[in-house]
Motif scaffolding. Sequence first.
Motif, PDB file in Angstrom:
ATOM      1  N   PHE A 199      37.760 108.380 -58.857  1.00  0.00           N
ATOM      2  CA  PHE A 199      37.351 107.401 -59.860  1.00  0.00           C
ATOM      3  C   PHE A 199      35.966 107.756 -60.377  1.00  0.00           C
ATOM      4  CE2 PHE A 199      34.692 103.675 -60.696  1.00  0.00           C
ATOM      5  CZ  PHE A 199      35.340 103.174 -61.797  1.00  0.00           C
ATOM      6  N   THR A 200      35.851 107.913 -61.681  1.00  0.00           N
ATOM      7  CA  THR A 200      34.556 108.112 -62.310  1.00  0.00           C
ATOM      8  C   THR A 200      34.152 106.792 -62.959  1.00  0.00           C
ATOM      9  OG1 THR A 200      35.033 110.443 -62.749  1.00  0.00           O
ATOM     10  CG2 THR A 200      33.242 109.421 -64.003  1.00  0.00           C
ATOM     11  N   PRO A 201      33.097 106.163 -62.479  1.00  0.00           N
ATOM     12  CA  PRO A 201      32.705 104.876 -63.055  1.00  0.00           C
ATOM     13  C   PRO A 201      32.338 105.024 -64.524  1.00  0.00           C
ATOM     14  CG  PRO A 201      30.978 105.734 -61.618  1.00  0.00           C
ATOM     15  CD  PRO A 201      32.166 106.611 -61.433  1.00  0.00           C
ATOM     16  N   GLU A 202      32.500 103.961 -65.281  1.00  0.00           N
ATOM     17  CA  GLU A 202      32.177 103.986 -66.706  1.00  0.00           C
ATOM     18  C   GLU A 202      31.049 103.014 -66.970  1.00  0.00           C
ATOM     19  OE1 GLU A 202      34.259 102.831 -70.919  1.00  0.00           O
ATOM     20  OE2 GLU A 202      35.458 103.915 -69.446  1.00  0.00           O
ATOM     21  N   PHE A 203      30.004 103.533 -67.575  1.00  0.00           N
ATOM     22  CA  PHE A 203      28.834 102.718 -67.899  1.00  0.00           C
ATOM     23  C   PHE A 203      28.643 102.673 -69.405  1.00  0.00           C
ATOM     24  CE2 PHE A 203      28.092 104.078 -63.581  1.00  0.00           C
ATOM     25  CZ  PHE A 203      27.534 102.960 -62.974  1.00  0.00           C
ATOM     26  N   SER A 246      29.184 100.130 -58.719  1.00  0.00           N
ATOM     27  CA  SER A 246      28.567 101.359 -58.243  1.00  0.00           C
ATOM     28  C   SER A 246      27.088 101.134 -57.932  1.00  0.00           C
ATOM     29  CB  SER A 246      28.688 102.454 -59.304  1.00  0.00           C
ATOM     30  OG  SER A 246      30.043 102.683 -59.640  1.00  0.00           O
ATOM     31  N   ALA A 247      26.600 101.839 -56.910  1.00  0.00           N
ATOM     32  CA  ALA A 247      25.184 101.799 -56.555  1.00  0.00           C
ATOM     33  C   ALA A 247      24.457 102.847 -57.392  1.00  0.00           C
ATOM     34  CB  ALA A 247      25.009 102.066 -55.067  1.00  0.00           C
ATOM     35  N   VAL A 248      23.739 102.387 -58.401  1.00  0.00           N
ATOM     36  CA  VAL A 248      23.075 103.282 -59.346  1.00  0.00           C
ATOM     37  C   VAL A 248      21.731 103.724 -58.770  1.00  0.00           C
ATOM     38  CG1 VAL A 248      22.086 103.468 -61.666  1.00  0.00           C
ATOM     39  CG2 VAL A 248      24.242 102.242 -61.307  1.00  0.00           C
ATOM     40  N   GLN A 249      21.475 105.025 -58.841  1.00  0.00           N
ATOM     41  CA  GLN A 249      20.241 105.603 -58.295  1.00  0.00           C
ATOM     42  C   GLN A 249      19.209 105.930 -59.370  1.00  0.00           C
ATOM     43  OE1 GLN A 249      22.718 108.693 -56.627  1.00  0.00           O
ATOM     44  NE2 GLN A 249      22.098 108.136 -54.549  1.00  0.00           N
ATOM     45  N   GLY A 250      19.604 105.921 -60.625  1.00  0.00           N
ATOM     46  CA  GLY A 250      18.692 106.237 -61.718  1.00  0.00           C
ATOM     47  C   GLY A 250      19.466 106.608 -62.958  1.00  0.00           C
ATOM     48  N   GLY A 251      18.816 107.290 -63.882  1.00  0.00           N
ATOM     49  CA  GLY A 251      19.485 107.695 -65.113  1.00  0.00           C
ATOM     50  C   GLY A 251      18.471 108.234 -66.107  1.00  0.00           C
ATOM     51  N   ASN A 349      22.127 111.172 -71.922  1.00  0.00           N
ATOM     52  CA  ASN A 349      22.291 109.735 -71.707  1.00  0.00           C
ATOM     53  C   ASN A 349      23.280 109.541 -70.557  1.00  0.00           C
ATOM     54  OD1 ASN A 349      20.735 108.582 -74.080  1.00  0.00           O
ATOM     55  ND2 ASN A 349      22.125 110.009 -75.112  1.00  0.00           N
ATOM     56  N   VAL A 350      22.756 109.478 -69.345  1.00  0.00           N
ATOM     57  CA  VAL A 350      23.593 109.467 -68.154  1.00  0.00           C
ATOM     58  C   VAL A 350      23.077 108.455 -67.144  1.00  0.00           C
ATOM     59  CG1 VAL A 350      24.298 111.880 -68.409  1.00  0.00           C
ATOM     60  CG2 VAL A 350      22.268 111.316 -67.045  1.00  0.00           C
ATOM     61  N   GLY A 355      24.533 110.679 -56.401  1.00  0.00           N
ATOM     62  CA  GLY A 355      23.938 111.972 -56.664  1.00  0.00           C
ATOM     63  C   GLY A 355      24.537 112.736 -57.827  1.00  0.00           C
ATOM     64  N   ALA A 356      25.508 112.143 -58.520  1.00  0.00           N
ATOM     65  CA  ALA A 356      26.172 112.815 -59.642  1.00  0.00           C
ATOM     66  C   ALA A 356      25.865 112.082 -60.940  1.00  0.00           C
ATOM     67  CB  ALA A 356      27.677 112.877 -59.418  1.00  0.00           C
ATOM     68  N   SER A 357      25.748 112.844 -62.036  1.00  0.00           N
ATOM     69  CA  SER A 357      25.483 112.256 -63.348  1.00  0.00           C
ATOM     70  C   SER A 357      26.787 111.812 -64.000  1.00  0.00           C
ATOM     71  CB  SER A 357      24.779 113.272 -64.252  1.00  0.00           C
ATOM     72  OG  SER A 357      23.493 113.575 -63.762  1.00  0.00           O
TER      73      SER A 357
END
Length: 464
Positions: A199-203, A246-251, A349-350, A355-357
């Motif tokens: 699953f790739t989350p969608e933001f 999802s636990a977001v770490q940054g962007g 824009n990610v 750990g993945a973009s």
Amino acid sequence: MNNSIRITLALFMGAFLLLTSPMLHAQDSVWDLTSAAPAEVYYNPASPELTGFTGAVLLQEVQTSGGGADPLSQVQGYSFGVSHDPSLLSLSAATVTTTSSTGLEPDFIDVGVFSDGFTVGVVFSFVGNWTLTYGTQAELAQGDYQLVAGPLSGADTPTAASISKSDSLGNPAVVSVVVVDGGSIPVNGVSAEISLIPFTPEFQMSLDAPATIYYPEASPASETFSAVVNLQEVLLPGGGGTGEYSAVQGGSFAVGHDSSLLEATAVNTIVASTGGVAPDFAEVNLYPDGATQGLVFSFVGDWTLTFETPSPLSSIDYQLLPGVLAGNVTPTVATLAFSNSLGVPAVDNVVVVDGASVAATLLDATLELVPFTGSRFIRGDSTQDGNLNLADGIGVFAYLFQGAANTCLKAMDMDQSNHVSISDGVQVLCSLFCAGSPAPAGPFPDCGVDLESTLTCESFTACP
């Protein structure tokens, strides 16, 4: 007794037992050793190894001895093995969770961890001080599992995995049994079937900016405004709002604009941890045609955030430029748009998860830049002090009947009739003292403009 008689009696007893066996109760109790785990585990196929889950091993006496006629067995200990496919899962830890009814831990605990499973051996009390019954399912142990990259990396379809009882782990192999009255009774295994779902989350990144920006026709550069960069997770594991955020770490983001109309003057970081901690990294770059920012919430992973609703990451401050706007008497359309070409190298824009973009879907903002002449004002505030009170009604009457000067006729035009009359003063007072009377029409209570009015507003003390 001669051998022929022994043989005859033996045959007779064998036949008797064969014929009567359906009527005899089984003497041994029946036990289920159940492996429990989530039925579905969602993971990012770009980094499967960052996803983990906890499984459990449960025990239950599903039939007591005597075919169910006897009371529950008093268990003195147990041993078991639980296996998994090492190409899909790895075990990071295994822990025995059994305690006595008063919280005592077993006298003997042995845990063996292997690449394809773990084993447990437990003796409650060497001197028989306590035993346990298992009339309902009770937890014996927990195992912490991590997904393995291997075949899961880049997968686009679910993969089946299982955790199940094993009697071949260890050397010598540990056999799955319960100990009752000093004797070992084998247990049945009930496996946990798990679907590992890529699953790739969608933001969604969006820009929130005023739809209309009014600026003085003679001095566009005096006008400023801000736009907010928002983030929201719009698709969850399983789709349509199921699963966990999802636990977001940054962007990072890059927002472009027309450099003949606007200038980005600053990027202000808004996002912070739930405890108010600012990101460890918030790098801003300003360009003639846009602005970029990179965010890392915590270098050591102290905190992450979820984005269930649109939540601000940062705001961008803008200033209008004179250029083509100076002297313009018609509205101009401007766009704030996410860009893939700002910066060297270009900033993406990610969103960073595990750990993945993850590329975000992008919603731009369109603004109308509208020139006006004169000054902004607050309707009804004839004294131009920023407040609506009794003095404002008197101020309208003073203008009408005493010749008092006033530099903003628009502010006194309460009924928007394009002229100032006694009814405007009455409406000011009524909005203050008449029950149920409405407040003045806009602009009120903040400074604004009225492009429809034919009256003038040369200056207004309380408004820039």
